[in-house]
Enzyme design. Structure first.
Site, mmCIF file in Angstrom:
data_model
loop_
_atom_site.group_PDB
_atom_site.id
_atom_site.type_symbol
_atom_site.label_atom_id
_atom_site.label_comp_id
_atom_site.label_asym_id
_atom_site.label_seq_id
_atom_site.Cartn_x
_atom_site.Cartn_y
_atom_site.Cartn_z
ATOM 1 N N LEU A 1 -5.977 -2.290 16.941
ATOM 2 C CA LEU A 1 -4.611 -2.101 17.430
ATOM 3 C C LEU A 1 -3.547 -2.244 16.343
ATOM 4 O O LEU A 1 -2.359 -2.317 16.643
ATOM 5 C CB LEU A 1 -4.340 -3.076 18.584
ATOM 6 C CG LEU A 1 -5.307 -2.904 19.763
ATOM 7 C CD1 LEU A 1 -5.063 -3.967 20.818
ATOM 8 C CD2 LEU A 1 -5.218 -1.507 20.358
ATOM 9 N N CYS A 2 -3.960 -2.256 15.080
ATOM 10 C CA CYS A 2 -3.009 -2.335 13.967
ATOM 11 C C CYS A 2 -2.399 -0.968 13.684
ATOM 12 O O CYS A 2 -3.066 0.055 13.779
ATOM 13 C CB CYS A 2 -3.695 -2.836 12.698
ATOM 14 S SG CYS A 2 -3.950 -4.602 12.670
ATOM 15 N N HIS A 3 -1.126 -0.995 13.310
ATOM 16 C CA HIS A 3 -0.441 0.232 12.909
ATOM 17 C C HIS A 3 -0.800 0.575 11.464
ATOM 18 O O HIS A 3 -1.027 -0.322 10.647
ATOM 19 C CB HIS A 3 1.076 0.035 12.993
ATOM 20 C CG HIS A 3 1.573 -0.142 14.385
ATOM 21 N ND1 HIS A 3 1.545 -1.359 15.037
ATOM 22 C CD2 HIS A 3 2.097 0.744 15.259
ATOM 23 C CE1 HIS A 3 2.043 -1.213 16.250
ATOM 24 N NE2 HIS A 3 2.383 0.048 16.410
ATOM 25 N N MET B 1 -1.827 -9.062 9.151
ATOM 26 C CA MET B 1 -3.209 -8.587 9.262
ATOM 27 C C MET B 1 -3.689 -7.986 7.947
ATOM 28 O O MET B 1 -4.859 -8.135 7.577
ATOM 29 C CB MET B 1 -3.344 -7.583 10.408
ATOM 30 C CG MET B 1 -3.116 -8.193 11.779
ATOM 31 S SD MET B 1 -4.104 -9.669 12.118
ATOM 32 C CE MET B 1 -5.752 -9.024 11.941
ATOM 33 N N GLU B 2 -2.805 -7.321 7.228
ATOM 34 C CA GLU B 2 -3.178 -6.742 5.938
ATOM 35 C C GLU B 2 -3.495 -7.842 4.929
ATOM 36 O O GLU B 2 -4.460 -7.736 4.160
ATOM 37 C CB GLU B 2 -2.065 -5.824 5.429
ATOM 38 C CG GLU B 2 -1.968 -4.506 6.166
ATOM 39 C CD GLU B 2 -1.401 -4.591 7.592
ATOM 40 O OE1 GLU B 2 -1.507 -3.595 8.322
ATOM 41 O OE2 GLU B 2 -0.845 -5.643 7.982
ATOM 42 N N ASP C 1 -21.135 -11.145 -1.537
ATOM 43 C CA ASP C 1 -22.094 -10.064 -1.776
ATOM 44 C C ASP C 1 -22.567 -10.042 -3.223
ATOM 45 O O ASP C 1 -23.762 -9.883 -3.489
ATOM 46 C CB ASP C 1 -21.463 -8.713 -1.418
ATOM 47 C CG ASP C 1 -22.404 -7.560 -1.707
ATOM 48 O OD1 ASP C 1 -23.553 -7.583 -1.212
ATOM 49 O OD2 ASP C 1 -22.005 -6.636 -2.446
#
Length: 164
Positions: free
Chosen positions: A81-83, A119-120, A134
């Site tokens: 739901l992120c733009h 969020m970014e 990793d």
């Protein structure tokens, strides 16, 4: 948060309880920033190997920094739901900490837009930490990724917020 007359609501849930993308069309375009952090805890020998630049897969810190920047730019593809945002700056800093032992990861993200970039910043930190794991897992499978959180955000209607 709200009072009894106006209880708090989750912004991405509509009146029927369904997930939806928040409409930001009527929000003002403002300068927005977010800063997030996280860490990868590892054996002292693993940290020494990473710092020496002799890890089997190459430059762990440089690769993780680049992976974090790339991830921030693709957050809208990962979080449903992120733009999609035009980011003006993404910076990822990774510092060794022998006392941890491990690596501290910090991401700063900036845009001029109608929605925030928390969020970014969180995605940048998360992917940088995953990249470290990793690249070093062959020598230390017991590494822990922890402490991922937003430290600061500014811009928009809610203004400035910082962890205390």
């Amino acid at each position: 948060m709200g009072d009894a007359a106006d209880p708090p609501k989750l912004s991405h849930i509509d009146a029927t309880g369904a997930a939806n993308m928040v409409d930001v069309a009527d929000k003002a375009v403002t300068d927005r920033i977010a800063v997030a952090e996280g860490r990868v805890v590892m054996l002292p020998e693993t940290l020494a190997l990473i710092e020496s630049g002799n890890a089997k897969k190459g430059d762990v810190i440089g690769t993780a920094r680049l992976a974090g920047i790339m991830a921030a730019k693709r957050t809208h593809e990962l979080i449903p739901l992120c733009h999609a945002l035009l980011l003006s700056k993404v910076a990822v800093e990774i510092e060794a900490d022998a006392a941890l032992p491990g690596l501290h990861v910090r991401a700063s993200v900036r845009t001029a837009g109608q929605t925030g970039v928390e969020m970014e910043a969180l995605t940048a930190v998360s992917v940088a930490c995953l990249t470290i794991y990793d690249m070093a897992k062959a020598v230390d499978r017991g590494m822990r990724i922890e402490g991922i959180r937003v430290l600061e955000k500014a811009g928009g209607r809610s203004g400035h917020w910082q962890v205390s």
